[in-house]
Design a protein around this motif. Structure first.
Motif, PDB file in Angstrom:
ATOM      1  N   PHE A 100       0.835  -1.202   0.000  1.00  0.00           N
ATOM      2  CA  PHE A 100       0.000   0.000   0.000  1.00  0.00           C
ATOM      3  C   PHE A 100       0.870   1.252   0.000  1.00  0.00           C
ATOM      4  CE2 PHE A 100      -2.144   3.377   2.377  1.00  0.00           C
ATOM      5  CZ  PHE A 100      -3.384   3.449   1.745  1.00  0.00           C
ATOM      6  N   TYR A 101       1.901   1.248   0.850  1.00  0.00           N
ATOM      7  CA  TYR A 101       2.793   2.413   0.921  1.00  0.00           C
ATOM      8  C   TYR A 101       3.538   2.614  -0.388  1.00  0.00           C
ATOM      9  CZ  TYR A 101       6.302   5.700   2.553  1.00  0.00           C
ATOM     10  OH  TYR A 101       7.087   6.806   2.683  1.00  0.00           O
ATOM     11  N   TRP A 145       3.367   6.127  -1.937  1.00  0.00           N
ATOM     12  CA  TRP A 145       4.350   6.782  -1.078  1.00  0.00           C
ATOM     13  C   TRP A 145       4.507   8.267  -1.384  1.00  0.00           C
ATOM     14  CZ3 TRP A 145       8.624   9.338  -2.832  1.00  0.00           C
ATOM     15  CH2 TRP A 145       8.998   9.103  -4.165  1.00  0.00           C
ATOM     16  N   SER A 146       4.431   8.647  -2.641  1.00  0.00           N
ATOM     17  CA  SER A 146       4.635  10.057  -2.997  1.00  0.00           C
ATOM     18  C   SER A 146       3.564  10.936  -2.367  1.00  0.00           C
ATOM     19  CB  SER A 146       4.620  10.213  -4.522  1.00  0.00           C
ATOM     20  OG  SER A 146       4.808  11.573  -4.874  1.00  0.00           O
ATOM     21  N   GLN A 147       2.296  10.515  -2.486  1.00  0.00           N
ATOM     22  CA  GLN A 147       1.206  11.286  -1.904  1.00  0.00           C
ATOM     23  C   GLN A 147       1.294  11.290  -0.382  1.00  0.00           C
ATOM     24  OE1 GLN A 147      -1.827  12.618  -4.037  1.00  0.00           O
ATOM     25  NE2 GLN A 147      -1.126  13.915  -2.378  1.00  0.00           N
ATOM     26  N   ILE A 148       1.599  10.133   0.198  1.00  0.00           N
ATOM     27  CA  ILE A 148       1.694  10.039   1.658  1.00  0.00           C
ATOM     28  C   ILE A 148       2.809  10.928   2.180  1.00  0.00           C
ATOM     29  CG2 ILE A 148       2.238   8.473   3.570  1.00  0.00           C
ATOM     30  CD1 ILE A 148       0.875   6.248   1.933  1.00  0.00           C
ATOM     31  N   GLN A 149       3.939  10.954   1.471  1.00  0.00           N
ATOM     32  CA  GLN A 149       5.058  11.787   1.887  1.00  0.00           C
ATOM     33  C   GLN A 149       4.691  13.267   1.846  1.00  0.00           C
ATOM     34  OE1 GLN A 149       7.760  10.413   3.067  1.00  0.00           O
ATOM     35  NE2 GLN A 149       8.833  12.324   3.511  1.00  0.00           N
ATOM     36  N   GLU A 150       3.928  13.648   0.843  1.00  0.00           N
ATOM     37  CA  GLU A 150       3.504  15.050   0.723  1.00  0.00           C
ATOM     38  C   GLU A 150       2.621  15.433   1.899  1.00  0.00           C
ATOM     39  OE1 GLU A 150       1.420  18.036  -2.557  1.00  0.00           O
ATOM     40  OE2 GLU A 150       1.457  15.874  -2.886  1.00  0.00           O
ATOM     41  N   TRP A 151       1.705  14.550   2.264  1.00  0.00           N
ATOM     42  CA  TRP A 151       0.828  14.843   3.400  1.00  0.00           C
ATOM     43  C   TRP A 151       1.602  14.825   4.707  1.00  0.00           C
ATOM     44  CZ3 TRP A 151      -3.090  10.705   1.414  1.00  0.00           C
ATOM     45  CH2 TRP A 151      -3.782  11.228   0.320  1.00  0.00           C
ATOM     46  N   ALA A 152       2.529  13.886   4.837  1.00  0.00           N
ATOM     47  CA  ALA A 152       3.299  13.781   6.076  1.00  0.00           C
ATOM     48  C   ALA A 152       4.097  15.047   6.343  1.00  0.00           C
ATOM     49  CB  ALA A 152       4.230  12.568   6.026  1.00  0.00           C
ATOM     50  N   SER A 153       4.564  15.681   5.275  1.00  0.00           N
ATOM     51  CA  SER A 153       5.355  16.899   5.441  1.00  0.00           C
ATOM     52  C   SER A 153       4.521  18.038   6.035  1.00  0.00           C
ATOM     53  CB  SER A 153       5.947  17.337   4.095  1.00  0.00           C
ATOM     54  OG  SER A 153       4.926  17.739   3.200  1.00  0.00           O
ATOM     55  N   LEU A 154       3.208  17.927   5.948  1.00  0.00           N
ATOM     56  CA  LEU A 154       2.346  18.967   6.510  1.00  0.00           C
ATOM     57  C   LEU A 154       2.267  18.887   8.029  1.00  0.00           C
ATOM     58  CD1 LEU A 154      -0.661  18.693   4.026  1.00  0.00           C
ATOM     59  CD2 LEU A 154       1.220  20.324   3.945  1.00  0.00           C
ATOM     60  N   ARG A 155       2.635  17.735   8.604  1.00  0.00           N
ATOM     61  CA  ARG A 155       2.496  17.565  10.045  1.00  0.00           C
ATOM     62  C   ARG A 155       3.321  18.582  10.820  1.00  0.00           C
ATOM     63  NH1 ARG A 155       5.419  15.016  14.003  1.00  0.00           N
ATOM     64  NH2 ARG A 155       4.212  14.600  15.888  1.00  0.00           N
ATOM     65  N   GLY A 156       4.524  18.882  10.316  1.00  0.00           N
ATOM     66  CA  GLY A 156       5.377  19.843  11.008  1.00  0.00           C
ATOM     67  C   GLY A 156       4.695  21.182  11.193  1.00  0.00           C
ATOM     68  N   GLU A 157       4.021  21.668  10.145  1.00  0.00           N
ATOM     69  CA  GLU A 157       3.316  22.947  10.248  1.00  0.00           C
ATOM     70  C   GLU A 157       2.133  22.822  11.201  1.00  0.00           C
ATOM     71  OE1 GLU A 157       4.001  25.964   9.084  1.00  0.00           O
ATOM     72  OE2 GLU A 157       5.904  25.109   8.416  1.00  0.00           O
TER      73      GLU A 157
END
Length: 411
Positions: free
Chosen positions: A222-223, A227-239
């Motif tokens: 699944f990852y 992975w590309s989309q998940i990585q993009e969303w994960a990067s939003l967590r910091g903000e």
């Protein structure tokens, strides 16, 4: 000048439109991925945790248990259903003849004694006809002393083939004259599992194989698909984490000035934990100290666990173990009723929190202004309802009062 302002408004409107469109597309994609993950779970293919019963029981790293299991699958007549597949493959892998008509004898912890009376045990000995194989098995332990030399000497009369069974193929402990095999080699001898093989045989095979031949990991697939989309969303967590921290800080800084005037307030940071405390100088006895605190741990925000959101509660510091501290116990009992009335129903005395609760946004997770307001009101309500009872407990301690001096209801 007017033209520039008009152009700026147009660009701003265009940017806002693009941004909203992207967010809408993301939300749609999140919903689609959630449905895909739910379908995988429903089909029983989204697996987590330990894969085998041996892992569940903690036996998958115990050398003696693994040797016992190996002896089991080497015996053709056992109920594993593998017949002589493993023992035959074992001999072939070592380049030894295998007499199918001969009896297979397998012993565990077979002992012999040196001339000076030193007992030496062989982990496993396999005999088929005139052939003898001695196995020294290692998983977490290393070879020590002259153990392998004594084994070779004591079983020399049978011309035993010496096998060093290691956790992986990179072991350097096997001395000269010993063949090296790995536990995964044993799993390879068991594959393919015959149709009539037992559940125990499959469990051992999956345990020894370590996942290389086991069922595909659907979570990984699944990852890899997304992975590309998940990585993009994960990067939003910091903000998002920064915004949550800023909201909690606004809440603490907005506490009623009358309360701040009556209390001692302090900000401090330990690791990734931010803490704001309200206390009094009288809430300290020796190394023991109590506060009403708001805290959040950046590393845990928006992660399933104990620190998903900021939390507010009665926090203590003590030189003693919290669960053994008499004053901590008295405070816990005295504050039970008013704290529960506030909704502070969690208690983790071992972590220094007497009574606490999470502070979460109201309505939806994105409403961070309600989070800020929630942090402010939680601190204010906590101070108004709990500072009096805390005063009572410390006053009773300092004046030498017994537990009868401390009330049991709200202050």
């Amino acid at each position: 000048m007017i033209g520039d302002e008009q152009r700026l408004r147009e660009l701003t409107a265009e940017w806002n439109s693009i941004d909203r469109s992207q967010v809408t597309a993301w939300e749609s994609r999140v919903a689609a991925l959630s449905q895909e993950a739910a379908a995988i779970r429903a089909a029983g293919r989204w697996r987590t945790g330990k894969r085998t019963l041996m892992e569940v029981l903690g036996d998958h790293r115990l050398e003696t248990r693994l040797v016992t299991c190996l002896a089991w699958v080497l015996r053709p007549e056992e109920h594993h259903g593998l017949g002589d597949q493993v023992v035959r493959g074992f001999f072939e892998k070592l380049g030894l003849p295998f007499d199918e008509a001969a009896r297979v004898r397998v012993t565990v912890e077979e002992s012999r004694y040196t001339a000076d009376g030193v007992q030496t045990r062989a982990d496993l000995v396999v005999r088929v006809g005139r052939s003898c194989v001695l196995v020294e098995a290692k998983f977490n332990a290393k070879q020590h002393g002259d153990q392998c030399e004594r084994l070779a000497e004591l079983w020399a009369p049978e011309a035993a083939t010496l096998v060093f069974l290691a956790r992986d193929g990179h072991e350097r402990d096997a001395p000269a004259g010993w063949s090296t095999l790995t536990w995964r080699d044993i799993a390879g001898l068991m594959a393919p599992l015959p149709p009539g093989s037992s559940a125990g045989a499959r469990d051992l095979w999956e345990t020894l194989d370590g996942g290389g031949l086991a069922m595909p990991d659907e979570k990984t697939k699944f990852y890899l698909r997304h992975w590309s989309q998940i990585q993009e969303w994960a990067s939003l967590r910091g903000e998002a984490v920064k915004e949550i921290g800023a909201a909690a800080q606004r809440g603490a800084e907005g506490v009623d000035p009358a309360i701040l005037a009556a209390a001692e307030s302090e900000w401090f940071t330990v690791g990734s934990s931010q803490t704001f405390e309200l206390t009094r100088s009288s809430w300290r006895l020796g190394a023991f100290r109590a506060t009403i605190a708001l805290q959040w741990t950046e590393a845990g925000l928006l992660v399933d666990g104990d620190s998903t959101w900021p939390y507010v509660g009665v926090r203590i510091e003590s030189a003693n173990r919290f669960t053994k501290d008499r004053l901590a116990s008295r405070l816990t009992e005295r504050l039970r009723t008013p704290a529960v009335q506030l909704g502070w129903t969690h208690s983790q005395l071992s972590q220094g929190w007497l009574w606490w609760r999470f502070v979460t946004p109201v309505g939806s997770d994105e409403d961070l202004e309600s989070l800020a307001e929630g942090c402010r009101t939680a601190l204010e309500d906590g101070w108004r309802e709990l500072s009096g009872p805390i005063d009572e407990v410390f006053a009773a301690e300092t004046t030498g009062g017994d537990e009868g001096d401390v009330g049991s209801g709200p202050g």
